[in-house]
Motif scaffolding. Sequence first.
Motif, PDB file in Angstrom:
ATOM      1  N   ALA A 124       0.835  -1.188   0.052  1.00  0.00           N
ATOM      2  CA  ALA A 124      -0.122   0.053   0.197  1.00  0.00           C
ATOM      3  C   ALA A 124       0.957   1.361  -0.111  1.00  0.00           C
ATOM      4  O   ALA A 124       0.633   2.299  -0.882  1.00  0.00           O
ATOM      5  CB  ALA A 124      -0.921   0.116   1.208  1.00  0.00           C
ATOM      6  N   THR A 125       1.820   1.180   0.743  1.00  0.00           N
ATOM      7  CA  THR A 125       2.939   2.390   0.696  1.00  0.00           C
ATOM      8  C   THR A 125       3.508   2.671  -0.780  1.00  0.00           C
ATOM      9  O   THR A 125       3.611   3.760  -1.046  1.00  0.00           O
ATOM     10  CB  THR A 125       4.054   2.176   1.909  1.00  0.00           C
ATOM     11  N   MET A 126       3.863   1.527  -1.297  1.00  0.00           N
ATOM     12  CA  MET A 126       4.457   1.642  -2.570  1.00  0.00           C
ATOM     13  C   MET A 126       3.489   2.039  -3.788  1.00  0.00           C
ATOM     14  O   MET A 126       3.688   2.948  -4.496  1.00  0.00           O
ATOM     15  CB  MET A 126       5.014   0.236  -3.195  1.00  0.00           C
ATOM     16  N   ALA A 127       2.330   1.763  -3.592  1.00  0.00           N
ATOM     17  CA  ALA A 127       1.042   2.256  -4.464  1.00  0.00           C
ATOM     18  C   ALA A 127       0.922   3.807  -4.096  1.00  0.00           C
ATOM     19  O   ALA A 127       0.587   4.352  -5.428  1.00  0.00           O
ATOM     20  CB  ALA A 127       0.018   1.381  -4.142  1.00  0.00           C
ATOM     21  N   GLN A 128       0.998   4.090  -3.046  1.00  0.00           N
ATOM     22  CA  GLN A 128       0.758   5.548  -3.055  1.00  0.00           C
ATOM     23  C   GLN A 128       1.947   6.283  -3.269  1.00  0.00           C
ATOM     24  O   GLN A 128       1.771   7.337  -3.945  1.00  0.00           O
ATOM     25  CB  GLN A 128       0.587   5.815  -1.356  1.00  0.00           C
ATOM     26  N   ARG A 129       3.089   5.838  -3.291  1.00  0.00           N
ATOM     27  CA  ARG A 129       4.456   6.590  -3.950  1.00  0.00           C
ATOM     28  C   ARG A 129       4.313   6.681  -5.237  1.00  0.00           C
ATOM     29  O   ARG A 129       4.610   7.647  -6.005  1.00  0.00           O
ATOM     30  CB  ARG A 129       5.716   5.648  -3.315  1.00  0.00           C
ATOM     31  N   ILE A 130       3.662   5.598  -6.007  1.00  0.00           N
ATOM     32  CA  ILE A 130       3.799   5.677  -7.469  1.00  0.00           C
ATOM     33  C   ILE A 130       2.629   6.343  -7.878  1.00  0.00           C
ATOM     34  O   ILE A 130       2.889   7.351  -8.782  1.00  0.00           O
ATOM     35  CB  ILE A 130       3.476   4.133  -8.057  1.00  0.00           C
TER      36      ILE A 130
END
Length: 366
Positions: A124-130
């Motif tokens: 979820a953290t990486m999805a937000q970053r992208i």
Amino acid sequence: MLGVLVRRGAEFAADEDAVQDALLEALRVWPADPPRDPQGWLVTVAWHRFLDATRADTARRRREDRVHETPAPGPVSAADDTLQLYFLCAHPSLTPSSAVALTLRAVGGLTTRQIAAAYLVPEATMAQRISRAKRTVSGVRLDRPGDVATVLRVLYLVFNEGYSGDVDLAAEAIRLTRQLAAAIDHPEVAGLLALILLHHARRAGRTAADGSLVPLAEQDRGRWDTGMIAEGVAVLQRALARDRLGEFQAQAAIAALHADAPSTEETDWVQIVEWYDELVRLTGSPVVRLNRAVAVGEADGPRAGLAALTALDDTLPRYTAAAAYLHERDGAPRTAARLYAEAARKATDLAERDYLTRQAARLNSR
């Protein structure tokens, strides 16, 4: 396709959506009516999708006027835009971590889950970053190439994902790194090329016929590609001779020492620890410190390795597996079996999980 649309003026986020739409349309149409020029068909359909989306967005009417002035799609160039697109995605408006994540997702073809695993963060953290990265470059012309160091980091992560066997991207990463090394005379570019050549040379020995993982100590070194090893060592030696050490050169030096050794027992572990010390100095990475602890266990004995390990965070990926290995070498099979089983439960890679489970079963059977 992404490269062509970017050059024609498409926004990156809209460009990516248009390309996906074109690919879906190809899946629907091509089985019954395959085109004579697949690449030209895809680019043309993607461009039309982009134009349709732009016309439908009334809040961007000014941009729509500019789009209408863009020449109609013509013949598609046979040039390879991939490396250039890596540079464009590493845009100065993005932080290095965001640029890497965006490029891996949009150009490297990795899933959000795979990128999150590479960065040791929740999906979820990486999805937000992208998503933030896409919003940042929305409306920005991708005409300012990004930093070489960011592109190197992306190529390294793409290679690692390919090397894991989940998505076979290793050969593509090697091809692009060769292109980059031919275009840019920099020791760290050469260092990355040497590193991935040395790792790829050992690929045939990493798995058994049934697909199970074979650790380095048990690999048949006769299956390693000696020609690729020689090339990697030569590239590394030229880079090190320039006396501008970077992390990829240091990692390649460690890989070269492994590749040069006839066996695990004959490996120069003392020198490997010294190279890990350089890597810790260059990066401060906790993962590097973990690998160093295992190397210390080989060079100075398992208790020295365990002592180095206790100074690290026990939530690090593969910490428990490293502890299991060192405890087994220290003559504590019960503790090692328990830790192998615990490490297997934590493993996200299926082949790694199976290997750790077998190690626990082997010790328990005694």
